[in-house]
Design a protein around this motif. Structure first.
Motif, PDB file in Angstrom:
ATOM      1  N   ILE A  34     -34.328 -52.519   5.730  1.00  0.00           N
ATOM      2  CA  ILE A  34     -33.329 -51.677   5.070  1.00  0.00           C
ATOM      3  C   ILE A  34     -33.280 -51.976   3.585  1.00  0.00           C
ATOM      4  O   ILE A  34     -33.724 -53.021   3.119  1.00  0.00           O
ATOM      5  N   GLN A  35     -32.722 -51.026   2.857  1.00  0.00           N
ATOM      6  CA  GLN A  35     -32.493 -51.210   1.427  1.00  0.00           C
ATOM      7  C   GLN A  35     -31.032 -50.889   1.139  1.00  0.00           C
ATOM      8  O   GLN A  35     -30.549 -49.803   1.480  1.00  0.00           O
ATOM      9  N   LEU A  36     -30.330 -51.840   0.546  1.00  0.00           N
ATOM     10  CA  LEU A  36     -28.925 -51.669   0.195  1.00  0.00           C
ATOM     11  C   LEU A  36     -28.829 -51.177  -1.246  1.00  0.00           C
ATOM     12  O   LEU A  36     -29.684 -51.486  -2.074  1.00  0.00           O
ATOM     13  N   LYS A  37     -27.762 -50.433  -1.556  1.00  0.00           N
ATOM     14  CA  LYS A  37     -27.696 -49.870  -2.907  1.00  0.00           C
ATOM     15  C   LYS A  37     -26.314 -50.027  -3.536  1.00  0.00           C
ATOM     16  O   LYS A  37     -25.318 -50.197  -2.839  1.00  0.00           O
ATOM     17  N   TRP A  38     -26.299 -49.982  -4.851  1.00  0.00           N
ATOM     18  CA  TRP A  38     -25.123 -50.042  -5.707  1.00  0.00           C
ATOM     19  C   TRP A  38     -24.497 -51.435  -5.719  1.00  0.00           C
ATOM     20  O   TRP A  38     -25.203 -52.428  -5.598  1.00  0.00           O
ATOM     21  N   LEU A  40     -21.673 -54.704  -4.867  1.00  0.00           N
ATOM     22  CA  LEU A  40     -21.521 -55.565  -3.701  1.00  0.00           C
ATOM     23  C   LEU A  40     -20.869 -54.858  -2.522  1.00  0.00           C
ATOM     24  O   LEU A  40     -21.404 -54.875  -1.408  1.00  0.00           O
ATOM     25  N   CYS A  41     -19.715 -54.242  -2.736  1.00  0.00           N
ATOM     26  CA  CYS A  41     -18.991 -53.653  -1.610  1.00  0.00           C
ATOM     27  C   CYS A  41     -19.685 -52.407  -1.069  1.00  0.00           C
ATOM     28  O   CYS A  41     -19.626 -52.140   0.137  1.00  0.00           O
ATOM     29  N   ASN A  42     -20.343 -51.652  -1.927  1.00  0.00           N
ATOM     30  CA  ASN A  42     -21.143 -50.528  -1.433  1.00  0.00           C
ATOM     31  C   ASN A  42     -22.321 -51.037  -0.604  1.00  0.00           C
ATOM     32  O   ASN A  42     -22.678 -50.440   0.419  1.00  0.00           O
ATOM     33  N   LYS A  43     -22.921 -52.147  -1.042  1.00  0.00           N
ATOM     34  CA  LYS A  43     -23.984 -52.760  -0.249  1.00  0.00           C
ATOM     35  C   LYS A  43     -23.457 -53.206   1.109  1.00  0.00           C
ATOM     36  O   LYS A  43     -24.138 -53.079   2.132  1.00  0.00           O
ATOM     37  N   LEU A  44     -22.241 -53.736   1.130  1.00  0.00           N
ATOM     38  CA  LEU A  44     -21.669 -54.173   2.408  1.00  0.00           C
ATOM     39  C   LEU A  44     -21.440 -52.985   3.336  1.00  0.00           C
ATOM     40  O   LEU A  44     -21.681 -53.085   4.547  1.00  0.00           O
ATOM     41  N   HIS A  45     -21.007 -51.862   2.791  1.00  0.00           N
ATOM     42  CA  HIS A  45     -20.854 -50.667   3.617  1.00  0.00           C
ATOM     43  C   HIS A  45     -22.206 -50.234   4.192  1.00  0.00           C
ATOM     44  O   HIS A  45     -22.288 -49.798   5.350  1.00  0.00           O
ATOM     45  N   CYS A  46     -23.257 -50.344   3.391  1.00  0.00           N
ATOM     46  CA  CYS A  46     -24.593 -50.045   3.900  1.00  0.00           C
ATOM     47  C   CYS A  46     -24.992 -51.021   4.995  1.00  0.00           C
ATOM     48  O   CYS A  46     -25.613 -50.640   5.995  1.00  0.00           O
ATOM     49  N   PHE A  48     -22.935 -52.566   7.055  1.00  0.00           N
ATOM     50  CA  PHE A  48     -22.195 -52.191   8.268  1.00  0.00           C
ATOM     51  C   PHE A  48     -22.978 -51.132   9.049  1.00  0.00           C
ATOM     52  O   PHE A  48     -23.112 -51.215  10.271  1.00  0.00           O
ATOM     53  N   SER A  49     -23.491 -50.152   8.315  1.00  0.00           N
ATOM     54  CA  SER A  49     -24.247 -49.065   8.951  1.00  0.00           C
ATOM     55  C   SER A  49     -25.520 -49.582   9.600  1.00  0.00           C
ATOM     56  O   SER A  49     -25.842 -49.228  10.741  1.00  0.00           O
ATOM     57  N   ILE A 121     -32.460 -43.522   7.233  1.00  0.00           N
ATOM     58  CA  ILE A 121     -31.096 -42.981   7.251  1.00  0.00           C
ATOM     59  C   ILE A 121     -30.370 -43.422   5.987  1.00  0.00           C
ATOM     60  O   ILE A 121     -30.489 -44.577   5.562  1.00  0.00           O
ATOM     61  N   ASP A 122     -29.613 -42.528   5.388  1.00  0.00           N
ATOM     62  CA  ASP A 122     -28.785 -42.882   4.234  1.00  0.00           C
ATOM     63  C   ASP A 122     -27.631 -43.740   4.749  1.00  0.00           C
ATOM     64  O   ASP A 122     -26.679 -43.229   5.344  1.00  0.00           O
ATOM     65  N   LEU A 123     -27.724 -45.029   4.528  1.00  0.00           N
ATOM     66  CA  LEU A 123     -26.763 -45.961   5.113  1.00  0.00           C
ATOM     67  C   LEU A 123     -25.360 -45.781   4.547  1.00  0.00           C
ATOM     68  O   LEU A 123     -24.364 -45.953   5.261  1.00  0.00           O
ATOM     69  N   TYR A 124     -25.274 -45.443   3.262  1.00  0.00           N
ATOM     70  CA  TYR A 124     -23.947 -45.258   2.680  1.00  0.00           C
ATOM     71  C   TYR A 124     -23.268 -44.013   3.259  1.00  0.00           C
ATOM     72  O   TYR A 124     -22.084 -44.040   3.590  1.00  0.00           O
ATOM     73  N   ASN A 125     -24.014 -42.922   3.393  1.00  0.00           N
ATOM     74  CA  ASN A 125     -23.450 -41.718   3.999  1.00  0.00           C
ATOM     75  C   ASN A 125     -23.070 -41.950   5.455  1.00  0.00           C
ATOM     76  O   ASN A 125     -22.062 -41.421   5.942  1.00  0.00           O
ATOM     77  N   TYR A 126     -23.844 -42.752   6.147  1.00  0.00           N
ATOM     78  CA  TYR A 126     -23.541 -43.127   7.530  1.00  0.00           C
ATOM     79  C   TYR A 126     -22.172 -43.807   7.582  1.00  0.00           C
ATOM     80  O   TYR A 126     -21.339 -43.506   8.444  1.00  0.00           O
TER      81      TYR A 126
END
Length: 325
Positions: A34-38, A40-46, A48-49, A121-126
């Motif tokens: 996976i690749q996390l983006k933006w 810290l907290c946005n990465k954490l949301h990714c 979670f997904s 899958i777009d993890l943030y949108n998920y």
């Protein structure tokens, strides 16, 4: 065929059988990359997904990268052994995140069905879709992957010690100040539909609101910029001021340490439009049972959140009572 060749053949067959059982007949060798983006907290949301997807599909996750100014790993911030121990309860006793070094050491198994699944899958949108469901119901599930992952995130021991040192001083107020240059630029373009809601609130106005509601002069603040100026201003107001920033640590390690300090303070005050503030409020209410978080970006007043950190819209954060189910 001589005895030596027979022995070699038997060993090769045993090795083949072991490999087939070990690698072909289970999902332990299927890794989700996976690749996390933006931030810290946005990465954490990714994250979670990704964990939700991995648990549903039976994958393990290749340890993801974090970092703002340079690339670091999940285990550079968090205790990966503790994380895996907690999450193994929901993963048939298996580790959910596999250290990257361990995966790299085993790349020679590529020809043995060692499969890397590249996430598409777009993890943030998920994550946003899951949040939308919760917001429609005003309910947060204690059995959700997000809830479980957030509870499994523990800083590395050396960073946990820093947090505990700050909390040992009976920290009354933890404040996130969003007046950095990037936030000012964001505030210029971010549209809100409620005239009472502000995206940018100046420190002077924040402190006037705090003084009317919370009777304490002990304050910890977190901000991405302008620490000396903020300290000078707060000390002139007779506050006992503390903050944490170590330039020798990667930016997101600093952010994670500040995050935990804010989560564990007696009161937390932030901007509802900040994903950082909202996730702090979420962990406080749902994991730590510290449902005492405020926002300062609505109607020039300090308001107690009743949403358990679920909403970014200021009016909803202070008006939509949320329950844990």
């Amino acid at each position: 065929m001589n005895n030596t060749l027979v022995k070699i053949k038997r060993k090769l067959l045993k090795t083949r059988d072991y490999i087939e059982i070990k690698f072909f007949r289970n999902n332990e060798n299927k890794f989700l990359k996976i690749q996390l983006k933006w931030g810290l907290c946005n990465k954490l949301h990714c994250l979670f997904s990704a964990c939700d997807i991995a648990l549903k599909e039976g994958y393990s996750i290749i340890e993801p990268d974090f970092g703002w100014r340079k690339s670091i790993r999940f285990s550079d911030i968090y205790d990966i052994d503790y994380f895996n121990k907690v999450m193994s309860d929901y993963n048939n006793g298996k580790d959910l995140i596999i250290p990257k070094d361990k995966v790299l050491r085993n790349k020679y198994l590529d020809f043995l069905n060692f499969k890397i699944v590249y996430n598409k899958i777009d993890l943030y949108n998920y994550s946003e879709k899951e949040l939308t469901k919760e917001r429609e119901l005003c309910e947060i599930s204690s059995k959700s992957t997000k809830h479980r992952v957030l509870g499994a995130l523990k800083l590395k021991p050396e960073y946990e010690k820093i947090v505990n040192d700050y909390l040992s001083n009976n920290l009354d107020i933890a404040l996130q100040i969003r007046t950095e240059s990037d936030w000012r630029n964001y505030a210029k373009v971010k549209k809100t539909f409620d005239k009472k809601e502000l995206v940018l609130v100046e420190l002077e106005d924040i402190m006037k609101m705090i003084a009317k509601v919370i009777n304490s002069q002990n304050i910890f603040f977190t901000s991405g910029e302008n620490h000396p100026e903020i300290i000078d201003y707060l000390e002139k107001l007779n506050y006992t001021v503390s903050y944490f920033y170590n330039p020798n640590l990667e930016y997101e390690i600093n952010a994670a340490i500040n995050f935990e300090i804010c989560c564990n303070a007696k009161n937390f005050i932030g901007n509802s439009r900040s994903s950082y503030s909202t996730l702090v409020a979420y962990k406080r209410a749902n994991i730590l049972e510290k449902d005492n978080s405020f926002i300062y970006n609505y109607d020039n007043k300090l308001h107690l959140r009743i949403d358990k950190g679920l909403y970014g819209v200021a009016y909803e954060a202070i008006n939509k009572k949320t329950i844990i189910v």
